[in-house]
Motif scaffolding. Structure first.
Motif, short mmCIF file in Angstrom:
data_model
loop_
_atom_site.label_atom_id
_atom_site.label_comp_id
_atom_site.label_asym_id
_atom_site.label_seq_id
_atom_site.Cartn_x
_atom_site.Cartn_y
_atom_site.Cartn_z
N ASP A 173 -0.96 -43.92 -25.69
CA ASP A 173 -1.63 -45.22 -25.69
C ASP A 173 -0.91 -46.14 -26.67
N ARG A 174 -1.33 -46.18 -27.90
CA ARG A 174 -0.68 -47.00 -28.93
C ARG A 174 -0.04 -46.07 -29.96
N VAL A 175 1.26 -46.18 -30.15
CA VAL A 175 2.02 -45.24 -30.97
C VAL A 175 2.66 -45.99 -32.13
N VAL A 176 2.37 -45.56 -33.36
CA VAL A 176 2.95 -46.16 -34.56
C VAL A 176 3.80 -45.10 -35.26
N LEU A 177 5.04 -45.45 -35.54
CA LEU A 177 5.98 -44.56 -36.22
C LEU A 177 6.38 -45.22 -37.53
N ASP A 178 5.98 -44.62 -38.64
CA ASP A 178 6.10 -45.22 -39.97
C ASP A 178 7.10 -44.43 -40.81
N GLY A 186 10.19 -45.54 -20.04
CA GLY A 186 8.80 -45.23 -20.35
C GLY A 186 8.06 -46.48 -20.75
N PRO A 187 6.76 -46.35 -21.03
CA PRO A 187 5.95 -47.52 -21.37
C PRO A 187 6.40 -48.16 -22.68
N SER A 188 6.26 -49.46 -22.75
CA SER A 188 6.63 -50.20 -23.96
C SER A 188 5.42 -50.25 -24.87
N ASN A 189 5.23 -49.20 -25.64
CA ASN A 189 4.02 -49.09 -26.48
C ASN A 189 4.28 -48.45 -27.84
N LEU A 190 5.53 -48.52 -28.32
CA LEU A 190 5.89 -47.94 -29.62
C LEU A 190 6.07 -49.06 -30.64
N LEU A 191 5.48 -48.87 -31.83
CA LEU A 191 5.69 -49.78 -32.95
C LEU A 191 6.30 -49.00 -34.10
N LEU A 192 7.50 -49.38 -34.51
CA LEU A 192 8.19 -48.76 -35.64
C LEU A 192 8.02 -49.67 -36.85
N VAL A 193 7.66 -49.10 -38.00
CA VAL A 193 7.55 -49.86 -39.24
C VAL A 193 8.39 -49.16 -40.29
N GLN A 194 9.18 -49.93 -41.05
CA GLN A 194 10.22 -49.33 -41.88
C GLN A 194 10.51 -50.18 -43.10
N ASN A 195 10.54 -49.54 -44.28
CA ASN A 195 10.99 -50.20 -45.49
C ASN A 195 12.51 -50.33 -45.52
N MET A 196 12.99 -51.37 -46.18
CA MET A 196 14.43 -51.55 -46.30
C MET A 196 15.07 -50.52 -47.21
N ARG A 197 14.31 -50.07 -48.22
CA ARG A 197 14.89 -49.17 -49.24
C ARG A 197 14.04 -47.92 -49.33
N ASP A 198 14.11 -47.10 -48.33
CA ASP A 198 13.34 -45.86 -48.24
C ASP A 198 14.21 -44.71 -48.73
N PRO A 199 13.76 -43.95 -49.75
CA PRO A 199 14.60 -42.88 -50.30
C PRO A 199 14.71 -41.65 -49.41
N ALA A 200 13.80 -41.48 -48.45
CA ALA A 200 13.78 -40.28 -47.62
C ALA A 200 14.27 -40.54 -46.20
N THR A 201 13.86 -41.66 -45.63
CA THR A 201 14.26 -42.01 -44.26
C THR A 201 14.86 -43.41 -44.31
N PRO A 202 16.14 -43.51 -44.62
CA PRO A 202 16.75 -44.83 -44.81
C PRO A 202 16.71 -45.69 -43.56
N LEU A 203 16.89 -46.98 -43.77
CA LEU A 203 16.85 -47.96 -42.69
C LEU A 203 17.86 -47.64 -41.59
N SER A 204 18.99 -47.05 -41.95
CA SER A 204 20.03 -46.77 -40.95
C SER A 204 19.52 -45.85 -39.85
#
Length: 504
Positions: free
Chosen positions: A222-227, A405-423
């Protein structure tokens, strides 16, 4: 009570599939009852589900998956279920719905969904696994290698962990502790709850798990958020190396913070001086460990305490003690059953999802490159992990992300993340194409969709989950002052608990 430094050392807190998506019939009833004592709350309900160990043999051996529910506060407004995974791999999730609610989730969201948590297969109250790890082996990140010989030494330590896993009573189960199988377990949860679709919120490694679910079962989302987004390859050798990149991105935030408080902590009057103090302490502890803390553990411990700005005072106090030759308290992490299952699950997922390089020369080359590019912890992140010596190759190819697939993914991301970098987040965004939108936040740290971090980022998450409002194009959120100072005592406690879990 503060967590000991060793507890919070960084370890990792990823369309082809050999198993049909509908390989197993799901349990059709859920018997809700009291939760286990360590997560018990009058607000939470828990239940156990039986799922196949091996989805290629759906009628074969079964294992259990423990789930929790925080019911909707207004059944008349209930939309469905919102499933959570707080990361890891190997992170327990039973308590997360209540933790997230206590941090300030809006009343509209609590009315909209039943919040569903679960301990993934292998973890804690689900069928647990154990590699019989010793306390010092619970720190999975390799030691910082200063030279080629230290890579060889790390390889021997990694080989010993792999051998223990292969010789453990859990050995027959470990090959099936994978992200793809956990995603299939999530679909079993969906079916058992009687839902045609599920919404999902995943943090850190949970973003890869959510991406795998959205790839295996696109029409059941349904609604998917990936943080705080892991790259599309999951937690593989590239993701491990990205810890070095993330540390270099994030550390300037701490250096600026500490320099502004030089009169309190004495770590340096400028960011450059604070950075010099980091290398001074690392070199000092390499030569003369304090209370068992050497330079490698210092580097990794510093990295883990940059995950949230909330932890900066704890990090500064730790440095202050070390400068005064005082050992931080309680440096040993007891090998409890919970710690065993979490770490053993982490190893199994890392090594069961993808095949890692097997030659020491590859790691020696990677370490040399990353030690130069990311000198703070690159010599550790690029070093040899247990997967280099894992007894079995993955049982199926990794799940591929695509724009189908359905267009229902929202990705949210910090610019300076020490564990999962922006790249890595940008690579996942590209892989999903028009299925996704991405909100990038001018902020450091690990996590966006938490109410005390950035109001713009949190609003993007809640607007989507509650109202279905997703940006038409990718969005940027500007920097804001950290809002942790406005937390209530209950929220402060919940934030610290979550922060510790994200670091593990």
């Amino acid at each position: 009570m503060r967590k000991p430094l060793l507890v919070v050392l960084a370890a990792v807190a990823l369309t082809a599939t050999a198993v049909p998506a509908t390989a197993a019939s799901a349990q059709t009833t859920v018997k809700w009852g009291a939760c286990p004592a360590d997560v018990a709350s009058p607000a939470l309900q828990c239940a156990s589900l039986e799922v196949p160990l091996d989805y290629q043999k759906p009628d074969g051996k079964k294992i259990s998956v423990e789930i929790s529910r925080l019911p909707s506060t207004d059944p008349a407004k209930r939309r469905g279920v919102l499933l959570f995974n707080p990361g890891g791999p190997g992170g327990p999730g039973l308590a997360f719905p209540l933790t997230w609610a206590n941090l300030g989730a809006p009343a509209s969201l609590l009315a909209e969904y039943d919040l569903i948590g679960f301990d993934p297969r292998g973890v804690d109250h689900s069928t647990p696994v154990s590699c019989d790890l010793k306390p010092e082996q619970l720190v999975l990140a390799p030691k910082y290698a200063h030279n080629r010989e230290e890579v060889v030494q790390a390889s021997e330590a990694a080989k010993q962990i792999a051998r223990q896993c292969a010789a453990s009573a859990s050995a027959p189960i470990l090959p099936y502790i994978t992200t793809a199988n956990t995603a299939r377990d999530m679909d079993q949860i969906r079916a058992a709850l009687g839902e045609s679709k599920i919404s999902y919120f995943g943090l850190s490694y949970g973003t890869y798990l959510g991406g795998v679910y959205a790839s295996l079962f696109p029409d059941r989302t349904d609604r998917v958020v990936l943080d705080s987004v892991v790259g599309p390859g999951g937690v593989d050798v590239s993701t491990a190396r990205r810890f070095g990149e993330g540390m270099q991105d994030r550390f300037p935030d701490f250096a600026k913070w500490a320099a502004a408080r030089s009169s309190i902590y004495g770590l340096g009057a400028t960011p450059a001086e604070v950075t010099a103090t980091f290398y001074q302490l690392a070199d000092k502890l390499d030569q003369h460990p304090i209370g068992g803390l050497d330079g490698s553990l210092f580097r990794l411990g510093t990295h883990s305490l940059t995950y949230q700005t909330l932890s900066f005072p704890r990090l500064a106090q730790t440095w202050q003690a070390l400068l005064n030759n005082q050992a931080p308290p309680a440096l040993q992490l007891p090998a409890t059953a919970s710690a065993q299952s979490q770490r053993s699950t982490m190893i199994s997922v890392l090594c069961g999802d993808t095949a890692w390089p097997r030659t020491i020369s590859t790691y020696q080359r990677n370490v040399a490159q990353d030690r130069a590019a990311y000198p703070m912890i690159g010599g550790s992140a690029a070093n040899v992990w247990p997967c280099a010596h894992w007894a079995k190759q993955p049982l199926e190819p990794p799940v591929s992300f695509s724009d189908q697939g359905p267009s229902n993914l929202l990705l949210v991301q910090n610019m300076r993340d020490p564990a999962t970098p922006l790249s890595g987040a940008l690579e996942t965004r590209a892989a999903f194409g028009d299925r996704a939108r991405m909100v990038t936040v001018d902020q450091g740290g690990h996590g966006v969709g938490l109410p005390y971090l950035n109001s713009c980022g949190f609003a993007a998450v809640t607007d989507y989950l509650v109202h279905g409002t997703r940006p038409e194009i990718d969005k940027f959120c500007g920097a804001e002052a950290n809002a942790a100072r406005s937390l209530s005592p209950q929220q402060q406690q919940a934030a610290e608990k979550l922060t510790d879990q994200l670091r593990r």
